[in-house]
Design an enzyme around this catalytic site. Structure first.
Site, PDB file in Angstrom:
ATOM      1  N   HIS A  62       7.276  12.992   6.395  1.00 28.16           N
ATOM      2  CA  HIS A  62       7.224  14.097   7.563  1.00 28.16           C
ATOM      3  C   HIS A  62       6.836  13.794   8.520  1.00 28.16           C
ATOM      4  O   HIS A  62       5.598  12.683   8.248  1.00 28.16           O
ATOM      5  CB  HIS A  62       6.623  15.197   6.428  1.00 28.16           C
ATOM      6  CG  HIS A  62       5.982  16.477   7.728  1.00 28.16           C
ATOM      7  ND1 HIS A  62       4.848  16.609   8.354  1.00 28.16           N
ATOM      8  CD2 HIS A  62       6.794  17.719   7.858  1.00 28.16           C
ATOM      9  CE1 HIS A  62       5.639  17.691   8.965  1.00 28.16           C
ATOM     10  NE2 HIS A  62       6.145  18.247   8.209  1.00 28.16           N
ATOM     11  N   PRO A  63       6.714  14.352  10.038  1.00 22.91           N
ATOM     12  CA  PRO A  63       6.391  14.205  11.061  1.00 22.91           C
ATOM     13  C   PRO A  63       4.427  13.678  11.212  1.00 22.91           C
ATOM     14  O   PRO A  63       4.045  13.370  12.079  1.00 22.91           O
ATOM     15  CB  PRO A  63       6.510  15.217  12.521  1.00 22.91           C
ATOM     16  CG  PRO A  63       7.720  15.551  11.762  1.00 22.91           C
ATOM     17  CD  PRO A  63       7.453  15.497   9.749  1.00 22.91           C
ATOM     18  N   ARG A  64       4.585  14.408  10.526  1.00 24.43           N
ATOM     19  CA  ARG A  64       2.576  14.658   9.303  1.00 24.43           C
ATOM     20  C   ARG A  64       2.145  13.534   9.625  1.00 24.43           C
ATOM     21  O   ARG A  64       1.161  12.876   9.198  1.00 24.43           O
ATOM     22  CB  ARG A  64       2.084  16.043   9.014  1.00 24.43           C
ATOM     23  CG  ARG A  64       0.701  16.178   8.943  1.00 24.43           C
ATOM     24  CD  ARG A  64       0.521  16.430  10.672  1.00 24.43           C
ATOM     25  NE  ARG A  64      -1.704  16.490  10.428  1.00 24.43           N
ATOM     26  CZ  ARG A  64      -1.631  15.429  10.867  1.00 24.43           C
ATOM     27  NH1 ARG A  64      -1.864  14.662  10.973  1.00 24.43           N
ATOM     28  NH2 ARG A  64      -3.463  16.313  10.684  1.00 24.43           N
ATOM     29  N   LYS A  65       3.056  12.442   8.868  1.00 21.28           N
ATOM     30  CA  LYS A  65       2.240  11.454   8.076  1.00 21.28           C
ATOM     31  C   LYS A  65       2.548  10.637   9.028  1.00 21.28           C
ATOM     32  O   LYS A  65       2.988  10.338  10.195  1.00 21.28           O
ATOM     33  CB  LYS A  65       3.708  10.697   7.013  1.00 21.28           C
ATOM     34  CG  LYS A  65       4.196  12.262   6.465  1.00 21.28           C
ATOM     35  CD  LYS A  65       3.107  13.138   5.441  1.00 21.28           C
ATOM     36  CE  LYS A  65       3.564  13.877   5.073  1.00 21.28           C
ATOM     37  NZ  LYS A  65       1.850  14.647   4.243  1.00 21.28           N
ATOM     38  N   LEU A  66       1.987   8.781   8.458  1.00 17.18           N
ATOM     39  CA  LEU A  66       1.536   7.748   9.284  1.00 17.18           C
ATOM     40  C   LEU A  66       3.266   7.101   9.557  1.00 17.18           C
ATOM     41  O   LEU A  66       2.774   6.700  11.091  1.00 17.18           O
ATOM     42  CB  LEU A  66       0.679   6.805   8.541  1.00 17.18           C
ATOM     43  CG  LEU A  66      -0.864   7.265   8.594  1.00 17.18           C
ATOM     44  CD1 LEU A  66      -2.033   6.184   8.416  1.00 17.18           C
ATOM     45  CD2 LEU A  66      -1.130   8.030  10.111  1.00 17.18           C
TER      46      LEU A  66
END
Ligand SMILES: Cc1ncc(COP(=O)(O)O)c(C=O)c1O
Length: 372
Positions: free
Chosen positions: A184-188
């Site tokens: 997901h875009p919140r992950k690194l």
């Protein structure tokens, strides 16, 4: 002055170029990019093999199914996590049994696990919350002693490490039965959407591979061996993920320097605590959540920061507090430490190109917000 965001993903020209490969070849769905991403990801985390799926939630759902979790079973996990952790268990037909977390690490309190075990318990689903490794050493030992499977929700933990038999190893080797990642875009590491399952067990991975593609035989896609899902990753997503994987080491170096700088800048402000990192753990610091001391009113602090142009969020939400009509879980004791972590922690800005000046601005705004 422009507001400082909580987060933004590190994307560039390389991702655009990578996307043009599947677009030009015309092979859009799961194909050669996915196969290459699986191999490169497995090498990175130190696993024998990895199987890509459409999200971290899909990874957890299929990982649990591949471990044989189903109706009548109980899975011990935490409420203080993104709701996908609990949802994935519910979707298998099993019952999530919720235990509390530790106040300082936000991870499963190992001391509470044993008393939550019943004859129906099949697995422990442990979370590396916000990227901080949970106590896998103790949890794996307990799982082995009790004959339970240990599944890692490593959605946030790509690049995090744990000391194992005296050596640093990446989360996802895996250390339990199976581990699940999110992109997901919140992950690194982001692929827009996507997930990965890693396991030592070739049989469990073969089941994940089958179930992600309608239960079809990977050797002969006209044969359906069991009812499955469409949880495939597309080659477009995998092409982006491969670029991101190549950038991960540099991102981790930057991230760890930024966290050290925050430690220096925030040291003199009383009443702020970082998520605790044990001597055997190295977080990727995906998300920086600070704990506020009892004196401070979290909603006042949040609104003062917003007014100063610093975006902030509340901590991780507890699943058992969601307004679900018929709770599909069982609480094993009090969950008040997790509730307090949700109410009294503050996620502050941290992203790949956050400047020293911006970090200073955040620190100053925090000092003012906490100064009565
Ligand atoms: C702890 C945790 N588990 C599972 C997930 C689900 O991953 P996804 O959003 O890729 O489905 C997330 C994040 O989004 C998460 O933070």
């Amino acid at each position: 002055m422009e507001a400082i965001p909580i987060y933004r993903p590190w994307l560039g020209q390389e991702e655009l170029e990578a996307l043009s490969r599947p677009l030009q070849s015309g092979w859009l769905t799961q194909g050669p990019e996915v196969a290459a991403f699986e191999q490169e990801f497995a090498e990175y985390v130190g696993a024998e093999r990895a199987v890509a799926v459409s999200s971290g939630t899909a990874a957890l759902h299929l990982g649990l199914l591949a471990c044989g979790v189903g109706p009548g079973d109980e899975v011990i996990t935490v409420s203080h996590s993104f709701v996908a952790t609990v949802n994935a268990v519910v979707q298998t037909g099993a019952t999530p049994v919720l235990v509390d977390v530790e106040a300082d690490t936000f991870n499963m309190d190992v001391d509470l696990v044993e008393q939550a075990i019943t004859e129906r318990t099949r697995a422990l689903l442990v979370v590396h919350q916000l990227g901080m490794p949970c106590d896998l050493g103790r949890l794996c030992r307990l799982a082995r002693e009790k004959g339970l499977l240990l599944i890692e929700d490593a959605a946030c933990a790509v690049g995090s490490e744990i000391k194992w038999d005296g050596r640093w190893e990446r989360i996802g080797k895996p250390h339990g039965e199976l581990a699940c990642f999110s992109f997901h875009p919140r992950k690194l590491l982001t692929a827009a959407e996507g997930g990965m399952v890693v396991s030592h067990s070739a049989d469990r991975l073969a089941r994940v591979e089958r179930l992600r593609n309608h239960g079809r035989d990977p050797e002969d896609s006209r044969r359906v061996l069991e009812p499955g899902f469409n949880y495939r990753m597309s080659d477009l997503h995998a092409a982006v993920g491969r670029v991101q994987l190549g950038r991960l080491s540099e991102l981790l170096v930057r991230r760890r320097c930024q966290v050290e700088r925050y430690r220096d800048l925030l040291e003199s402000i009383p009443g702020l605590e970082f998520q605790k990192q044990a001597a055997w753990a190295r977080s990727n610091w995906q998300t920086l959540a600070l704990r506020l001391s009892p004196g401070a009113d979290p909603s006042v602090v949040r609104s003062r920061l917003q007014e100063a142009g610093v975006c902030v969020q509340k901590g991780v939400a507890c699943s058992h507090r969601q307004p679900v009509r018929e709770a599909p879980w069982r609480q094993a004791g009090s969950l008040e430490v997790g509730e307090r972590a949700e109410d009294r922690s503050l996620v502050i800005p941290l992203f790949h190109d956050m400047s020293e000046a911006d970090q200073r601005r955040v620190a100053l705004a925090l000092a003012e917000a906490l100064n009565d």
